[in-house]
Write a protein that holds these residues in place. Structure first.
Motif, PDB file in Angstrom:
ATOM      1  N   ASP A  81      -7.273   1.075   4.392  1.00  0.00           N
ATOM      2  CA  ASP A  81      -7.972   1.754   3.307  1.00  0.00           C
ATOM      3  C   ASP A  81      -8.965   0.805   2.663  1.00  0.00           C
ATOM      4  OD1 ASP A  81      -8.065   4.103   1.353  1.00  0.00           O
ATOM      5  OD2 ASP A  81      -7.689   2.410   0.022  1.00  0.00           O
ATOM      6  N   ASP A  82     -10.222   1.244   2.551  1.00  0.00           N
ATOM      7  CA  ASP A  82     -11.239   0.389   1.935  1.00  0.00           C
ATOM      8  C   ASP A  82     -11.876   1.044   0.712  1.00  0.00           C
ATOM      9  OD1 ASP A  82     -12.622   2.413   3.142  1.00  0.00           O
ATOM     10  OD2 ASP A  82     -13.920   1.110   4.359  1.00  0.00           O
ATOM     11  N   MET A  83     -11.185   2.067   0.160  1.00  0.00           N
ATOM     12  CA  MET A  83     -11.750   2.793  -0.972  1.00  0.00           C
ATOM     13  C   MET A  83     -11.220   2.288  -2.313  1.00  0.00           C
ATOM     14  SD  MET A  83     -11.701   6.688   0.484  1.00  0.00           S
ATOM     15  CE  MET A  83     -12.452   7.309  -1.017  1.00  0.00           C
ATOM     16  N   GLY A  84     -10.092   1.575  -2.305  1.00  0.00           N
ATOM     17  CA  GLY A  84      -9.528   1.102  -3.557  1.00  0.00           C
ATOM     18  C   GLY A  84     -10.200  -0.175  -4.025  1.00  0.00           C
ATOM     19  N   ALA A  85      -9.993  -0.458  -5.294  1.00  0.00           N
ATOM     20  CA  ALA A  85     -10.617  -1.642  -5.882  1.00  0.00           C
ATOM     21  C   ALA A  85      -9.711  -2.861  -5.839  1.00  0.00           C
ATOM     22  CB  ALA A  85     -10.997  -1.352  -7.335  1.00  0.00           C
ATOM     23  N   ASN A  86      -8.463  -2.683  -5.411  1.00  0.00           N
ATOM     24  CA  ASN A  86      -7.506  -3.782  -5.489  1.00  0.00           C
ATOM     25  C   ASN A  86      -7.234  -4.396  -4.123  1.00  0.00           C
ATOM     26  OD1 ASN A  86      -7.317  -3.402  -8.247  1.00  0.00           O
ATOM     27  ND2 ASN A  86      -5.626  -1.978  -8.088  1.00  0.00           N
ATOM     28  N   GLN A  87      -6.040  -4.196  -3.595  1.00  0.00           N
ATOM     29  CA  GLN A  87      -5.625  -4.876  -2.366  1.00  0.00           C
ATOM     30  C   GLN A  87      -6.132  -4.130  -1.147  1.00  0.00           C
ATOM     31  OE1 GLN A  87      -3.997  -7.671  -2.565  1.00  0.00           O
ATOM     32  NE2 GLN A  87      -3.215  -8.054  -0.521  1.00  0.00           N
ATOM     33  N   VAL A  88      -7.140  -4.647  -0.472  1.00  0.00           N
ATOM     34  CA  VAL A  88      -7.690  -3.983   0.705  1.00  0.00           C
ATOM     35  C   VAL A  88      -7.653  -4.871   1.934  1.00  0.00           C
ATOM     36  CG1 VAL A  88      -9.176  -2.479  -0.646  1.00  0.00           C
ATOM     37  CG2 VAL A  88     -10.028  -4.701   0.087  1.00  0.00           C
ATOM     38  N   CYS A  89      -7.241  -6.126   1.779  1.00  0.00           N
ATOM     39  CA  CYS A  89      -7.297  -7.045   2.914  1.00  0.00           C
ATOM     40  C   CYS A  89      -6.035  -6.987   3.771  1.00  0.00           C
ATOM     41  CB  CYS A  89      -7.536  -8.478   2.432  1.00  0.00           C
ATOM     42  SG  CYS A  89      -6.289  -9.091   1.299  1.00  0.00           S
ATOM     43  N   ASN A  90      -4.894  -6.575   3.224  1.00  0.00           N
ATOM     44  CA  ASN A  90      -3.659  -6.507   3.998  1.00  0.00           C
ATOM     45  C   ASN A  90      -3.604  -5.236   4.826  1.00  0.00           C
ATOM     46  OD1 ASN A  90      -2.822  -8.904   2.897  1.00  0.00           O
ATOM     47  ND2 ASN A  90      -1.413  -7.976   1.427  1.00  0.00           N
ATOM     48  N   PRO A  91      -3.021  -5.277   6.011  1.00  0.00           N
ATOM     49  CA  PRO A  91      -2.850  -4.054   6.797  1.00  0.00           C
ATOM     50  C   PRO A  91      -1.834  -3.134   6.132  1.00  0.00           C
ATOM     51  CG  PRO A  91      -1.733  -5.894   7.845  1.00  0.00           C
ATOM     52  CD  PRO A  91      -2.528  -6.475   6.716  1.00  0.00           C
ATOM     53  N   PRO A  92      -1.957  -1.818   6.344  1.00  0.00           N
ATOM     54  CA  PRO A  92      -1.070  -0.852   5.677  1.00  0.00           C
ATOM     55  C   PRO A  92       0.288  -0.733   6.366  1.00  0.00           C
ATOM     56  CG  PRO A  92      -2.673   0.313   6.999  1.00  0.00           C
ATOM     57  CD  PRO A  92      -3.040  -1.154   7.098  1.00  0.00           C
ATOM     58  N   MET A  93       1.006  -1.860   6.466  1.00  0.00           N
ATOM     59  CA  MET A  93       2.356  -1.812   7.011  1.00  0.00           C
ATOM     60  C   MET A  93       3.251  -0.977   6.104  1.00  0.00           C
ATOM     61  SD  MET A  93       2.888  -5.798   8.148  1.00  0.00           S
ATOM     62  CE  MET A  93       1.768  -6.591   9.298  1.00  0.00           C
ATOM     63  N   ILE A  94       4.271  -0.358   6.700  1.00  0.00           N
ATOM     64  CA  ILE A  94       5.159   0.516   5.947  1.00  0.00           C
ATOM     65  C   ILE A  94       6.284  -0.326   5.364  1.00  0.00           C
ATOM     66  CG2 ILE A  94       6.439   2.669   5.986  1.00  0.00           C
ATOM     67  CD1 ILE A  94       3.497   2.822   7.027  1.00  0.00           C
ATOM     68  N   HIS A  95       6.342  -0.401   4.030  1.00  0.00           N
ATOM     69  CA  HIS A  95       7.389  -1.164   3.364  1.00  0.00           C
ATOM     70  C   HIS A  95       8.522  -0.288   2.843  1.00  0.00           C
ATOM     71  CE1 HIS A  95       5.510  -5.213   3.191  1.00  0.00           C
ATOM     72  NE2 HIS A  95       4.385  -4.519   3.271  1.00  0.00           N
ATOM     73  N   HIS A 112      -1.569  -0.852  -7.737  1.00  0.00           N
ATOM     74  CA  HIS A 112      -1.050  -2.160  -7.363  1.00  0.00           C
ATOM     75  C   HIS A 112      -2.158  -3.013  -6.740  1.00  0.00           C
ATOM     76  CE1 HIS A 112       3.138  -1.118  -8.117  1.00  0.00           C
ATOM     77  NE2 HIS A 112       2.922   0.041  -7.535  1.00  0.00           N
ATOM     78  N   ASP A 113      -2.065  -4.330  -6.957  1.00  0.00           N
ATOM     79  CA  ASP A 113      -3.009  -5.236  -6.300  1.00  0.00           C
ATOM     80  C   ASP A 113      -2.281  -6.135  -5.303  1.00  0.00           C
ATOM     81  OD1 ASP A 113      -1.697  -6.952  -7.990  1.00  0.00           O
ATOM     82  OD2 ASP A 113      -3.426  -7.389  -9.248  1.00  0.00           O
ATOM     83  N   ALA A 114      -1.116  -5.684  -4.831  1.00  0.00           N
ATOM     84  CA  ALA A 114      -0.380  -6.340  -3.750  1.00  0.00           C
ATOM     85  C   ALA A 114       0.491  -5.273  -3.102  1.00  0.00           C
ATOM     86  CB  ALA A 114       0.453  -7.513  -4.275  1.00  0.00           C
ATOM     87  N   SER A 115       1.293  -5.649  -2.129  1.00  0.00           N
ATOM     88  CA  SER A 115       2.078  -4.687  -1.360  1.00  0.00           C
ATOM     89  C   SER A 115       2.989  -3.859  -2.255  1.00  0.00           C
ATOM     90  CB  SER A 115       2.932  -5.424  -0.324  1.00  0.00           C
ATOM     91  OG  SER A 115       2.123  -6.156   0.574  1.00  0.00           O
ATOM     92  N   VAL A 116       3.184  -2.600  -1.869  1.00  0.00           N
ATOM     93  CA  VAL A 116       4.119  -1.715  -2.556  1.00  0.00           C
ATOM     94  C   VAL A 116       5.467  -1.848  -1.866  1.00  0.00           C
ATOM     95  CG1 VAL A 116       4.639   0.650  -3.255  1.00  0.00           C
ATOM     96  CG2 VAL A 116       2.263  -0.151  -3.208  1.00  0.00           C
ATOM     97  N   ALA A 117       6.419  -2.487  -2.537  1.00  0.00           N
ATOM     98  CA  ALA A 117       7.704  -2.800  -1.917  1.00  0.00           C
ATOM     99  C   ALA A 117       8.655  -1.626  -1.894  1.00  0.00           C
ATOM    100  CB  ALA A 117       8.360  -3.968  -2.664  1.00  0.00           C
ATOM    101  N   SER A 118       8.543  -0.708  -2.865  1.00  0.00           N
ATOM    102  CA  SER A 118       9.518   0.369  -2.963  1.00  0.00           C
ATOM    103  C   SER A 118       8.903   1.565  -3.667  1.00  0.00           C
ATOM    104  CB  SER A 118      10.758  -0.114  -3.727  1.00  0.00           C
ATOM    105  OG  SER A 118      11.805   0.822  -3.683  1.00  0.00           O
ATOM    106  N   VAL A 119       9.250   2.770  -3.192  1.00  0.00           N
ATOM    107  CA  VAL A 119       8.828   4.011  -3.839  1.00  0.00           C
ATOM    108  C   VAL A 119      10.062   4.861  -4.111  1.00  0.00           C
ATOM    109  CG1 VAL A 119       6.472   4.076  -2.946  1.00  0.00           C
ATOM    110  CG2 VAL A 119       8.328   5.026  -1.561  1.00  0.00           C
TER     111      VAL A 119
END
Length: 428
Positions: A262-276, A316-323
């Motif tokens: 995803d490159d539309m957000g203003a925060n964390q866009v450099c990490n791959p969207p791995m499923i946490h 968030h500006d880093a990985s989402v660990a839990s939903v």
């Protein structure tokens, strides 16, 4: 997020509660007038190292936690002080925990009362159910009826050993069968039928276990799995794919949904969207996925096909660990916990959750939710042009591992510290 509540700390003593409450701090949202709403936070202390995982049983009124200190702890939330009821010993760090699922009509309302299976007499430690822990590459069952002291050292049985470290277990039940899914570092999902803990032969598990298949990438780690219903399961991992399975047809998934960068957000866009993390909403119509790029993906079925319905960005500006969907009958309210130390509370809106779903503005104290005059914060467009919105954020300030709730007014957070934090949210 811009709507983060400020923190005020007050230290208190709790005589006679050595393993639990050390201090309370209050998160305050200051309004334009003199009125204010408070989110109180309690710290549950007892673990000696980082708390990795949590599970809550509404049926038994207990919280279960697992830690790097090679223990799990059972917390009784029905009594004042929320003290540790049991400390359960394992050989390795405890990466995932689960309560024994009840088959329809099998567990009575009084099932959580303390008793002893050997003598039939009451004691203050035993519970009439089992819990499951993943520790290293092993899944263990502990029969809490056998607890005669605050420490339970021996499991009732080893349910399964895998070749690789286990990341998460998920359990489900129907009127006929209990099942467990196991996600591990091999990239596969194992499914294990479970016996009732009250079965006299429960010290062994000879029922057929099988794999649902491996990820399309050989070096993928399967990090998360969660049951939707008795036979349907979602899983995801480091290959950035979400898999939907029918465990009765294990050869291949029903659907594979790749998460795009995803490159539309203003925060964390450099990490791959791995499923946490993965979590179904209470009705089972939507699946929330916490991703490595700091977004939360909302998936659902449109015209009999899986589709990405929304991407919650700019939170968030880093990985989402839990939903987490914190309320058992509310499809709109979503909580996300990130490695950036923020707990965010979202409204998915009636477009995603359905017109019959309850508006969080009718549940949460009004002062916690931004008004139209203040402007909706971090609104994100869904695929159908309606808005999901960020209601408010809590500055937890520690890298999170897991979030769960008591299905009412409290969110429990496990992080890299030794403590569990319980945030009580004021409701209407």
């Amino acid at each position: 997020p811009s709507r983060v509540l400020s923190v005020h700390r007050d230290f208190i003593d709790q005589p006679g509660s050595s393993c639990i409450l050390v201090f309370v701090f209050v998160i305050v949202l200051t309004m334009n007038d003199d009125k204010r709403q408070e989110i109180t936070a309690l710290h549950l202390k007892g673990h000696k190292s980082s708390v990795l995982c949590l599970a809550f049983s509404a049926e038994d009124g207990c919280l279960l936690s697992g830690s790097e200190d090679k223990t799990a702890r059972l917390w009784d939330l029905r009594i004042a002080g929320w003290k540790t009821k049991l400390c359960i010993m394992a050989d390795h760090e405890v990466t995932s925990v689960a309560f024994e699922p009840s088959m329809k009509g099998n567990r009575s309302k009084s099932s959580s009362s303390s008793w002893s299976s050997s003598s039939g007499t009451a004691n203050s430690f035993a519970q009439s159910f089992s819990v499951y822990l993943s520790s290293g590459n092993t899944v263990l069952e502990y029969d809490l009826r056998k607890a005669t002291s605050p420490i339970l050292r021996e499991p009732a049985c080893t349910l399964m050993e895998t070749q690789d470290e286990i990341n998460q277990i998920s359990v489900t039940s129907s009127s006929k069968q209990k099942s467990m899914a196991i996600a591990d570092d091999s990239g596969s999902i194992s499914v294990l039928p479970l016996k009732d803990s009250r079965d006299n032969n429960s010290n062994s598990n000879n029922q057929r276990q099988y794999n649902l298949g491996s990820s399309q990438e050989s070096n993928c780690l399967m990090t998360s799995c969660v049951f939707r219903s008795g036979d349907q399961l979602a899983s995801g991992g480091t290959d950035c794919n979400i898999y939907l399975w029918d465990i009765g047809k294990p050869r291949k998934p029903l659907h594979v949904f790749p998460m795009e960068r995803d490159d539309m957000g203003a925060n964390q866009v450099c990490n791959p969207p791995m499923i946490h993390s993965l979590q179904w909403n209470p009705s089972g119509r939507l699946l929330a996925a916490g991703l490595g790029d700091g977004t939360v993906a909302i998936l659902g079925v449109r015209k009999k096909k899986w589709a990405l319905l929304s991407r919650l960005r700019n939170g968030h500006d880093a990985s989402v660990a839990s939903v987490l969907f914190p309320l058992p009958r509310n499809d709109r309210l979503l909580v996300s916990g990130g490695t950036d130390g923020a707990v965010l509370v979202w409204d998915l809106g009636s477009d995603l959750a359905g017109d019959a779903s309850t508006d969080p503005a009718k549940v949460i104290a009004k002062d916690l939710i931004s008004t139209e005059e203040e402007g909706r914060l971090s609104s994100v467009k869904t695929a159908r042009g309606k808005e999901s919105s960020l209601l408010f954020g809590i500055p937890h300030q520690q890298k999170m591992n897991w979030v769960t709730s008591n299905h009412r007014d409290t969110i429990f957070v496990a992080d890299i510290s030794n403590n569990i934090t319980a945030y009580r949210i004021p409701l209407q």
